[in-house]
Design a protein around this motif. Structure first.
Motif, PDB file in Angstrom:
ATOM      1  N   SER A 103       2.904   3.061   5.828  1.00 49.19           N
ATOM      2  CA  SER A 103       3.383   1.701   6.096  1.00 49.19           C
ATOM      3  C   SER A 103       3.167   1.302   7.553  1.00 49.19           C
ATOM      4  CB  SER A 103       4.868   1.608   5.737  1.00 49.19           C
ATOM      5  OG  SER A 103       5.351   0.302   5.951  1.00 49.19           O
ATOM      6  N   PHE A 104       3.641   2.129   8.486  1.00 52.70           N
ATOM      7  CA  PHE A 104       3.491   1.828   9.914  1.00 52.70           C
ATOM      8  C   PHE A 104       2.012   1.781  10.318  1.00 52.70           C
ATOM      9  CE2 PHE A 104       7.986   3.404  10.726  1.00 52.70           C
ATOM     10  CZ  PHE A 104       8.457   2.155  11.108  1.00 52.70           C
ATOM     11  N   VAL A 127       0.836  -1.209   0.000  1.00 52.63           N
ATOM     12  CA  VAL A 127       0.000   0.000   0.000  1.00 52.63           C
ATOM     13  C   VAL A 127       0.869   1.256   0.000  1.00 52.63           C
ATOM     14  CG1 VAL A 127      -1.656   1.348   1.360  1.00 52.63           C
ATOM     15  CG2 VAL A 127      -1.973  -1.119   1.105  1.00 52.63           C
ATOM     16  N   ALA A 128       1.869   1.272   0.862  1.00 52.23           N
ATOM     17  CA  ALA A 128       2.717   2.461   0.997  1.00 52.23           C
ATOM     18  C   ALA A 128       3.503   2.756  -0.273  1.00 52.23           C
ATOM     19  CB  ALA A 128       3.670   2.278   2.179  1.00 52.23           C
ATOM     20  N   THR A 161       8.893  -3.310  -8.071  1.00 57.53           N
ATOM     21  CA  THR A 161       8.899  -2.798  -6.705  1.00 57.53           C
ATOM     22  C   THR A 161       8.064  -3.693  -5.799  1.00 57.53           C
ATOM     23  OG1 THR A 161       9.129  -0.529  -7.498  1.00 57.53           O
ATOM     24  CG2 THR A 161       8.332  -0.810  -5.255  1.00 57.53           C
ATOM     25  N   MET A 162       6.887  -4.106  -6.288  1.00 54.62           N
ATOM     26  CA  MET A 162       6.018  -4.969  -5.486  1.00 54.62           C
ATOM     27  C   MET A 162       6.669  -6.329  -5.229  1.00 54.62           C
ATOM     28  SD  MET A 162       3.341  -3.345  -4.559  1.00 54.62           S
ATOM     29  CE  MET A 162       4.446  -1.946  -4.404  1.00 54.62           C
ATOM     30  N   VAL A 163       7.339  -6.856  -6.262  1.00 58.10           N
ATOM     31  CA  VAL A 163       8.016  -8.146  -6.096  1.00 58.10           C
ATOM     32  C   VAL A 163       9.067  -8.053  -5.009  1.00 58.10           C
ATOM     33  CG1 VAL A 163       9.540  -9.821  -7.225  1.00 58.10           C
ATOM     34  CG2 VAL A 163       7.563  -8.933  -8.439  1.00 58.10           C
ATOM     35  N   ARG A 164       9.693  -6.887  -4.892  1.00 56.02           N
ATOM     36  CA  ARG A 164      10.695  -6.682  -3.833  1.00 56.02           C
ATOM     37  C   ARG A 164      10.064  -6.249  -2.516  1.00 56.02           C
ATOM     38  NH1 ARG A 164      12.563  -1.847  -1.717  1.00 56.02           N
ATOM     39  NH2 ARG A 164      14.355  -2.139  -0.364  1.00 56.02           N
ATOM     40  N   VAL A 165       9.160  -5.260  -2.591  1.00 53.79           N
ATOM     41  CA  VAL A 165       8.640  -4.637  -1.372  1.00 53.79           C
ATOM     42  C   VAL A 165       7.793  -5.597  -0.553  1.00 53.79           C
ATOM     43  CG1 VAL A 165       6.889  -2.975  -0.594  1.00 53.79           C
ATOM     44  CG2 VAL A 165       8.765  -2.219  -2.033  1.00 53.79           C
TER      45      VAL A 165
END
Length: 328
Positions: free
Chosen positions: A306-307, A50-51, A100-104
């Motif tokens: 994120s938090f 999401v972030a 980015t999603m694959v990593r994040v």
């Protein structure tokens, strides 16, 4: 004789009962711990996705300036975003976001889960189990969590940086990036920039988690409420992101330069050499802190989201579990 046998069997039966009960207790504790780990992984993955999606256009723009020698300004950043939109369409602003999603997703899942586990371990070691950790262990838990996540997902970060700064004709998908880099530049290239990444992650993750946890602790002490409101969590996370990213930003620039050296025509090989070249060509502040003002916009938003998402998702899962909608 019969009594003797009966007395002999009594303790044996009791011992057997105790032995049979112990594995059940151990299994229950193990099951609870496994459940906690899985929930932390799920909440962390969702929070990271999401972030990062929310700030993807700003993140891509920042990377493009970081790896070039062009001077950064808010006006130039806006022109780059607008030009990209006109030439390639609205969705092109999210180019590289799939990588980015694959990593994040794994990175955030591992980082948040590792942080929860390091807090539990350090809490037990320092005698603060179930309570807020003292400052030094609090900082250490965040640094260890970030280091663990970075070590396990680094090649995906390398791929994401390449996709962000290259035209879409060069790399068709994530797998294509891996294949081309491996063939043309060697497998070692997938870990180029790894050292500055780790050196940057230690203060970044440590200070981010430390600041967020500290602000929540102070809030609980001053307000008498154990849980902050959502907007308060966002504010705490924004402060955490601002402090963490400002402390580690020069190493982030070095990391990006080393990661994209193969497609920008440079031959960055060491941290000190990369820093010297950047300073010589662009100056200390304009080179090593290029794009920091954009990071002061993007970073707090991303870290705050994120938090907050992680905390709220954990609370939601706990409520669903209590209502019986979440089986484990």
């Amino acid at each position: 004789m019969g009594n003797g046998v009966q007395e002999h069997r009594g303790p044996a039966a009791l011992t057997q009962g105790e032995v049979l009960q112990l594995p059940s207790t151990a299994q229950t504790e193990g099951f609870k711990q496994s459940r906690t780990v899985v929930k932390s992984l799920l909440c962390g993955a969702f929070a990271g996705a999401v972030a990062k999606t929310a700030v993807a256009p700003l993140d891509r723009t920042k990377i493009i300036f970081q790896v070039s020698s062009n001077r950064f300004s808010a006006k130039e950043a806006y022109r780059l975003i607008y030009r990209t939109y006109l030439q390639d369409g609205f969705l092109s602003l999210w180019r590289g976001n799939s990588a980015t999603m694959v990593r994040v997703i794994p990175y955030a899942a591992i980082q948040f889960c590792a942080h929860e586990q390091y807090k539990r371990l350090l809490g037990g070691y320092y005698g603060f189990q179930g309570k807020a950790l003292p400052p030094v262990p609090r900082l250490l838990a965040g640094s260890l969590a970030g280091t663990t996540a970075a070590m396990l997902t680094y090649p995906l970060d390398m791929v994401r940086a390449r996709m962000a700064v290259t035209p879409k004709e060069m790399y068709s998908n994530i797998l294509h990036v891996f294949v081309r880099i491996s063939r043309e530049e060697g497998l070692k290239t997938l870990y180029r920039g790894f050292t500055p990444t780790i050196l940057g992650v230690v203060p970044y993750a440590g200070l981010s988690f430390f600041t967020y946890e500290t602000l929540k602790k102070l809030h609980a002490e001053r307000s008498g409420r154990s849980q902050p409101y959502s907007y308060e969590r966002l504010a705490f996370g924004a402060c955490a992101g601002l402090i963490g990213q400002s402390a580690s930003y020069p190493l982030d620039v070095v990391r990006r330069r080393m990661q994209t050296a193969g497609v920008t025509g440079h031959t960055y090989s060491t941290i000190s050499g990369t820093m010297r070249e950047i300073v010589a060509e662009e100056g200390f502040v304009r080179g090593l802190y290029k794009g920091l003002s954009m990071n002061w916009v993007k970073g707090p938003i991303a870290v705050g989201i994120s938090f907050t998402t992680f905390d709220l998702t954990q609370i939601l899962l706990r409520k669903l579990q209590q209502l019986g909608y979440f089986p484990w």
